[in-house]
Design a protein around this motif. Sequence first.
Motif, PDB file in Angstrom:
ATOM      1  N   LEU A 135       0.832  -1.206   0.000  1.00  0.00           N
ATOM      2  CA  LEU A 135       0.000   0.000   0.000  1.00  0.00           C
ATOM      3  C   LEU A 135       0.864   1.252   0.000  1.00  0.00           C
ATOM      4  O   LEU A 135       0.544   2.247  -0.659  1.00  0.00           O
ATOM      5  CB  LEU A 135      -0.934  -0.007   1.221  1.00  0.00           C
ATOM      6  CG  LEU A 135      -2.002  -1.094   1.246  1.00  0.00           C
ATOM      7  CD1 LEU A 135      -2.762  -1.058   2.567  1.00  0.00           C
ATOM      8  CD2 LEU A 135      -2.961  -0.945   0.077  1.00  0.00           C
ATOM      9  N   LYS A 136       1.958   1.195   0.747  1.00  0.00           N
ATOM     10  CA  LYS A 136       2.876   2.341   0.788  1.00  0.00           C
ATOM     11  C   LYS A 136       3.510   2.574  -0.582  1.00  0.00           C
ATOM     12  O   LYS A 136       3.664   3.730  -1.022  1.00  0.00           O
ATOM     13  CB  LYS A 136       3.960   2.095   1.839  1.00  0.00           C
ATOM     14  CG  LYS A 136       4.958   3.254   1.990  1.00  0.00           C
ATOM     15  CD  LYS A 136       4.275   4.499   2.508  1.00  0.00           C
ATOM     16  CE  LYS A 136       5.266   5.629   2.692  1.00  0.00           C
ATOM     17  NZ  LYS A 136       4.613   6.868   3.154  1.00  0.00           N
ATOM     18  N   SER A 137       3.882   1.499  -1.265  1.00  0.00           N
ATOM     19  CA  SER A 137       4.487   1.647  -2.594  1.00  0.00           C
ATOM     20  C   SER A 137       3.484   2.198  -3.596  1.00  0.00           C
ATOM     21  O   SER A 137       3.859   2.948  -4.506  1.00  0.00           O
ATOM     22  CB  SER A 137       5.049   0.307  -3.074  1.00  0.00           C
ATOM     23  OG  SER A 137       4.008  -0.621  -3.327  1.00  0.00           O
ATOM     24  N   LEU A 138       2.210   1.842  -3.461  1.00  0.00           N
ATOM     25  CA  LEU A 138       1.173   2.411  -4.322  1.00  0.00           C
ATOM     26  C   LEU A 138       0.982   3.896  -4.026  1.00  0.00           C
ATOM     27  O   LEU A 138       0.701   4.686  -4.932  1.00  0.00           O
ATOM     28  CB  LEU A 138      -0.154   1.671  -4.121  1.00  0.00           C
ATOM     29  CG  LEU A 138      -0.230   0.224  -4.598  1.00  0.00           C
ATOM     30  CD1 LEU A 138      -1.606  -0.351  -4.295  1.00  0.00           C
ATOM     31  CD2 LEU A 138       0.085   0.111  -6.088  1.00  0.00           C
ATOM     32  N   GLN A 139       1.135   4.245  -2.759  1.00  0.00           N
ATOM     33  CA  GLN A 139       0.937   5.630  -2.335  1.00  0.00           C
ATOM     34  C   GLN A 139       2.035   6.547  -2.859  1.00  0.00           C
ATOM     35  O   GLN A 139       1.789   7.706  -3.195  1.00  0.00           O
ATOM     36  CB  GLN A 139       0.894   5.689  -0.807  1.00  0.00           C
ATOM     37  CG  GLN A 139       0.616   7.043  -0.218  1.00  0.00           C
ATOM     38  CD  GLN A 139       0.775   7.030   1.290  1.00  0.00           C
ATOM     39  OE1 GLN A 139       1.872   6.896   1.823  1.00  0.00           O
ATOM     40  NE2 GLN A 139      -0.350   7.130   1.992  1.00  0.00           N
ATOM     41  N   SER A 140       3.253   6.034  -2.929  1.00  0.00           N
ATOM     42  CA  SER A 140       4.383   6.870  -3.364  1.00  0.00           C
ATOM     43  C   SER A 140       5.069   6.255  -4.582  1.00  0.00           C
ATOM     44  O   SER A 140       4.687   6.505  -5.706  1.00  0.00           O
ATOM     45  CB  SER A 140       5.358   7.091  -2.212  1.00  0.00           C
ATOM     46  OG  SER A 140       5.692   5.847  -1.607  1.00  0.00           O
ATOM     47  N   LEU A 188       1.475   5.303   6.648  1.00  0.00           N
ATOM     48  CA  LEU A 188       0.643   5.640   5.492  1.00  0.00           C
ATOM     49  C   LEU A 188       0.114   7.069   5.513  1.00  0.00           C
ATOM     50  O   LEU A 188      -0.236   7.616   4.459  1.00  0.00           O
ATOM     51  CB  LEU A 188      -0.528   4.656   5.397  1.00  0.00           C
ATOM     52  CG  LEU A 188      -0.150   3.183   5.142  1.00  0.00           C
ATOM     53  CD1 LEU A 188      -1.377   2.296   5.200  1.00  0.00           C
ATOM     54  CD2 LEU A 188       0.550   3.034   3.791  1.00  0.00           C
ATOM     55  N   THR A 189       0.027   7.667   6.684  1.00  0.00           N
ATOM     56  CA  THR A 189      -0.565   9.012   6.760  1.00  0.00           C
ATOM     57  C   THR A 189       0.459  10.132   6.920  1.00  0.00           C
ATOM     58  O   THR A 189       0.105  11.303   6.758  1.00  0.00           O
ATOM     59  CB  THR A 189      -1.564   9.105   7.925  1.00  0.00           C
ATOM     60  OG1 THR A 189      -0.893   8.854   9.170  1.00  0.00           O
ATOM     61  CG2 THR A 189      -2.711   8.128   7.733  1.00  0.00           C
ATOM     62  N   LYS A 192       0.573  12.767   4.169  1.00  0.00           N
ATOM     63  CA  LYS A 192      -0.560  13.701   4.162  1.00  0.00           C
ATOM     64  C   LYS A 192      -0.310  14.856   5.119  1.00  0.00           C
ATOM     65  O   LYS A 192      -0.570  16.023   4.776  1.00  0.00           O
ATOM     66  CB  LYS A 192      -1.845  12.963   4.564  1.00  0.00           C
ATOM     67  CG  LYS A 192      -3.079  13.859   4.547  1.00  0.00           C
ATOM     68  CD  LYS A 192      -4.325  13.091   4.957  1.00  0.00           C
ATOM     69  CE  LYS A 192      -4.305  12.789   6.444  1.00  0.00           C
ATOM     70  NZ  LYS A 192      -5.586  12.172   6.917  1.00  0.00           N
TER      71      LYS A 192
END
Length: 212
Positions: A135-140, A188-189, A192
């Motif tokens: 999920l982190k790799s998708l986020q960044s 993950l946050t 933001k």
Amino acid sequence: MNTKNWVKFFLRTLFIGGIVTIVTGFIVQWEKYEVFFTNFDMIEILSIAVWLMGVGFIFAVLSQMGFFAYLTLHRIGLGIFRSYWNSVQWVLIAFVLFDLVYFRYRAFAEDQDPLWPYVLVAVLIFSAGLVVAYLKSLQSDRRTFIPALFFMVVVTVVEWVPVLRVNDTDWLYLMIFPLFICNAYQLLTLPKFLQKSKEERIRVQRKKEVKA
């Protein structure tokens, strides 16, 4: 990150740790607390919930200490190992997972106890870490996958050590879920909150320029 957003980040992590610990505590020790729900003893239920929330706050603070310690460690690792830092992290992940199985089995297993329950714990932590890292790799971007996995596995296990040494099943569950969820939330946050801080600094700078 500015002070306002850091406080929000801290308090939200604290709140998550408290809530998750309350839920986990009632589930893990349901047989012990079931009578209070059956008798609608709200005073006792609330007192237990407050106590569990306090414990959860401690777990959340421990999680935050581990997170900011890792951010520092990551920069140091990049400075020392440079392009080899990802390889070093993979080695440390494997080492910690092996220790989580081997040393716990050596210390706490009775004669003829199977090995698989100890292996299962390591597999579950690694698997959950893979999900968060993905999920982190998708986020960044893909470069964050290994650092995120390292944090979710190695740092979480290190934070878990005080309870691992006691090996009380209830406390093992009670601590691991808040730690893991708080760690995942922070990982993950954080971008933001950093972005909010950046936007607020830009707005403040523009106001100063207008007044000037």
